[in-house]
Design a protein around this motif. Structure first.
Motif, PDB file in Angstrom:
ATOM      1  N   UNK A   1      68.229  42.224  38.748  1.00 55.92           N
ATOM      2  CA  UNK A   1      68.339  42.614  40.151  1.00 55.92           C
ATOM      3  C   UNK A   1      67.013  42.498  40.896  1.00 55.92           C
ATOM      4  N   UNK A   2      65.931  42.987  40.316  1.00 52.86           N
ATOM      5  CA  UNK A   2      64.636  42.927  41.009  1.00 52.86           C
ATOM      6  C   UNK A   2      64.196  41.487  41.250  1.00 52.86           C
ATOM      7  N   UNK A   3      64.409  40.637  40.250  1.00 52.31           N
ATOM      8  CA  UNK A   3      64.023  39.230  40.404  1.00 52.31           C
ATOM      9  C   UNK A   3      64.847  38.570  41.499  1.00 52.31           C
ATOM     10  N   UNK A   4      66.141  38.856  41.519  1.00 48.44           N
ATOM     11  CA  UNK A   4      67.007  38.265  42.541  1.00 48.44           C
ATOM     12  C   UNK A   4      66.616  38.737  43.937  1.00 48.44           C
ATOM     13  N   UNK A   5      66.321  40.015  44.076  1.00 45.34           N
ATOM     14  CA  UNK A   5      65.951  40.540  45.388  1.00 45.34           C
ATOM     15  C   UNK A   5      64.618  39.969  45.864  1.00 45.34           C
ATOM     16  N   UNK A   6      63.698  39.724  44.940  1.00 46.63           N
ATOM     17  CA  UNK A   6      62.411  39.141  45.345  1.00 46.63           C
ATOM     18  C   UNK A   6      62.611  37.718  45.849  1.00 46.63           C
ATOM     19  N   UNK A   7      63.497  36.971  45.200  1.00 52.08           N
ATOM     20  CA  UNK A   7      63.799  35.617  45.658  1.00 52.08           C
ATOM     21  C   UNK A   7      64.483  35.662  47.018  1.00 52.08           C
ATOM     22  N   UNK A   8      65.481  36.522  47.139  1.00 47.48           N
ATOM     23  CA  UNK A   8      66.190  36.617  48.414  1.00 47.48           C
ATOM     24  C   UNK A   8      65.222  36.928  49.552  1.00 47.48           C
ATOM     25  N   UNK A   9      64.316  37.881  49.344  1.00 45.95           N
ATOM     26  CA  UNK A   9      63.369  38.265  50.391  1.00 45.95           C
ATOM     27  C   UNK A   9      62.505  37.083  50.805  1.00 45.95           C
ATOM     28  N   UNK A  10      62.164  36.209  49.861  1.00 48.20           N
ATOM     29  CA  UNK A  10      61.342  35.040  50.183  1.00 48.20           C
ATOM     30  C   UNK A  10      62.112  34.025  51.008  1.00 48.20           C
TER      31      UNK A  10
END
Length: 416
Positions: free
Chosen positions: A173-182
Motif C-alpha cells: 500500500x505505501x509503495x502504491x500510494x507513493x507512486x500515485x502521488x508522483x
C-alpha cells in the motif's frame, strides 16, 4: 441559512454524527438497496466529512442526502486546485419532484463558495440530472476488453530493465500510494486525496469480485525504487478447448513509459488467460498505440468527471494556457448568478489573470461550456460547432480553443 424547500414539512440541515446510519441507509436505498460489507460501510463513515454533508428530513426520516469530499484537482499547468467532490447524492423515491435535489444543490454550491473552493466536481450516475446545476462532462474514460490471445504489445526501449514483483495488496500500500502521488501532477483531472483514501483500494468483498480471485498486486521498481503498480483480479474460466481466463484490472499507475509498458505486458501475459478487461482508463493511454490490433480491444468511451466552476475568475486564474489568450467571455449562469457577466481572461503557459470587465465580449457561453473545456479535454471550437459557444469577435474562438487545450488528455483516476 434558511431552508429553501417547497415543502415546509421537510428540513434541510448539516449531517450530525448520530444521523449517519439513517442518512447512509437512504443513500443505499436510492441506489437500489444493495447490501454493503461492514468494512465498507465503516470506511465510508470514517471518510465522510459531516460538516460538508447535507440531509433532508421529513419528520424523523431522512429522505435526501448530499456530501462533498475535499480534494485537490490537477489543472493544466500542474497546479492542484481545491475542489469539492460532490458525492452520495440521493433522494427517496417517495419524495421525488418536490424540489429536494434542487434545494440541496443550491445550498451545497453556496457552501462550496463559502469554503473558498473555486471548483465542484462529480461523477454522475445520470448525466442528464446535473447539467441544470452548471455541471458538464470534462473528462472521459476508455473501457476495453482486449483479446490477449491474439493481440500483441510492442514496448519501448528500457522496458526489460523494470523489475516486477508480486506483493500482498496491503503490504504494497505505501509503495502504491507513493507512486500515485508522483503521478497526480502529470494529468489534469487527477485527484490529490486526503489520508485514509488509500484504504478504499483494499476493499475486497467476495460479493464484488464477480467470480474472480481476491485482489492481487504487482509492484514495478527500478534501482530499488517503486515506479509503478497494478492491482487486478483473475477470473478462471475453462471450455472444452482449454483455458479461457480473464484478467480484470482495478487500477494501474506508472511514473515513466518503460514502467507503464512493463505492467501492461505483464497483464497481457498472465498464464491461463486470454482477455484483459479494463475500465475508465485515459483516452490517450500509450497501450492503445502499442497493440497489434486495436479492433480486438473493443474500445468504449464514457463520460467521467463533471466539472462546475463555482468561482469563474478564481478557477480560470488557477490554470495555465498552452498558447497566449486575451479574451473576454460573456458568461451565463442562472444557478450561480455571481458568475454572470463579462470576464477578461489573459494568460499563457506561465500564468493567468481573470477579472470582471466592461469591455465588449469576444465569446458568449454558459458556465457549463467553461466547465466542459476547463481541463483541456473538450474543445471550445467543438462546443461552438454544437451551438453552445458564440463567437462575437472573429478569431477569438480559435485563440481560446488552442489556449484551453492540453498536451495530454485529462483523466479521473477513480470515482468517489
Amino acid at each position: 441559512m434558511a431552508n429553501d424547500l417547497p415543502d415546509r414539512a421537510t428540513d434541510l440541515r448539516v449531517l450530525r454524527q448520530d444521523d449517519w446510519d439513517q442518512w447512509y441507509g437512504n443513500l443505499l436505498r436510492a441506489f437500489g438497496g444493495g447490501e454493503e460489507s461492514a468494512e465498507e460501510r465503516e470506511l465510508w463513515h470514517e471518510l465522510a466529512d459531516f460538516d460538508r454533508s447535507l440531509g433532508v428530513w421529513d419528520g424523523d426520516r431522512c429522505v435526501g442526502s448530499a456530501g462533498a469530499f475535499a480534494f485537490g484537482v490537477t489543472v493544466p499547468g500542474g497546479a492542484s486546485v481545491p475542489a469539492a467532490g460532490i458525492t452520495m447524492v440521493g433522494v427517496a423515491a417517495t419524495h421525488r419532484r418536490r424540489g429536494l435535489l434542487t434545494s440541496m444543490m443550491r445550498r451545497q454550491l453556496d457552501d462550496v463558495r463559502g469554503w473558498g473552493e473555486p471548483l465542484a466536481v462529480l461523477v454522475a450516475s445520470e448525466p442528464t440530472i446535473y447539467g441544470r446545476f452548471g455541471y458538464a462532462p470534462a473528462t472521459f474514460g476508455v473501457s476495453a476488453e482486449i483479446d490477449t490471445g491474439r493481440v500483441r504489445l510492442s514496448v519501448p526501449d528500457g522496458t526489460d530493465a523494470v523489475r516486477l514483483r508480486y506483493e500482498r495488496p496491503v503490504d504494497a500500500l505505501d509503495a502504491c500510494e507513493s507512486v500515485y502521488a508522483r503521478t497526480v501532477p502529470s494529468r489534469a483531472g487527477m485527484l490529490a486525496r486526503r489520508p485514509g483514501w488509500e484504504r478504499v483500494w483494499l476493499l475486497d468483498a467476495e460479493s464484488d469480485r464477480g467470480g474472480a480471485s481476491p485482489l492481487q498486486c504487482v509492484v514495478a521498481e527500478r534501482d530499488g525504487e517503486p515506479t509503478g503498480y497494478a492491482r487486478f483480479r483473475v477470473k478462471s474460466q475453462w471450455t472444452d478447448a482449454g483455458h479461457n481466463g480473464q484478467v480484470v484490472l482495478q487500477d494501474l499507475a506508472a511514473v515513466d513509459p518503460a514502467t507503464d509498458a512493463a505492467l501492461w505486458r505483464f497483464l497481457f501475459g498472465i498464464d491461463l488467460t486470454t482477455s484483459l478487461k479494463v475500465r475508465g482508463r485515459p483516452v490517450d493511454e500509450a497501450w492503445q498505440h502499442q497493440v497489434s490490433d486495436i479492433r480486438r480491444c473493443q474500445l468504449r468511451v464514457r463520460d467521467s468527471l463533471h466539472v462546475r466552476l463555482v468561482e469563474v475568475g478564481a478557477a480560470l486564474e488557477a490554470r495555465t494556457y498552452q498558447a497566449p489568450v486575451d479574451v473576454v467571455f460573456e458568461v451565463e449562469d442562472e444557478f450561480c448568478r455571481w458568475n454572470e457577466g463579462r470576464w477578461r481572461l489573459t494568460g499563457d503557459a506561465k500564468g493567468a489573470s481573470c477579472a470582471r470587465t466592461a469591455d465588449a465580449a469576444d465569446l458568449a457561453l454558459s458556465v457549463r461550456e467553461l466547465g466542459a473545456s476547463y481541463l483541456g479535454g473538450v474543445s471550445l471550437a467543438a462546443l461552438a460547432g454544437a451551438g453552445r459557444v458564440r463567437e462575437l469577435r472573429q478569431g477569438a474562438l480559435a485563440e481560446a480553443s488552442v489556449g484551453f487545450g492540453s498536451t495530454v488528455a485529462p483523466w479521473l483516476p477513480h470515482g468517489f
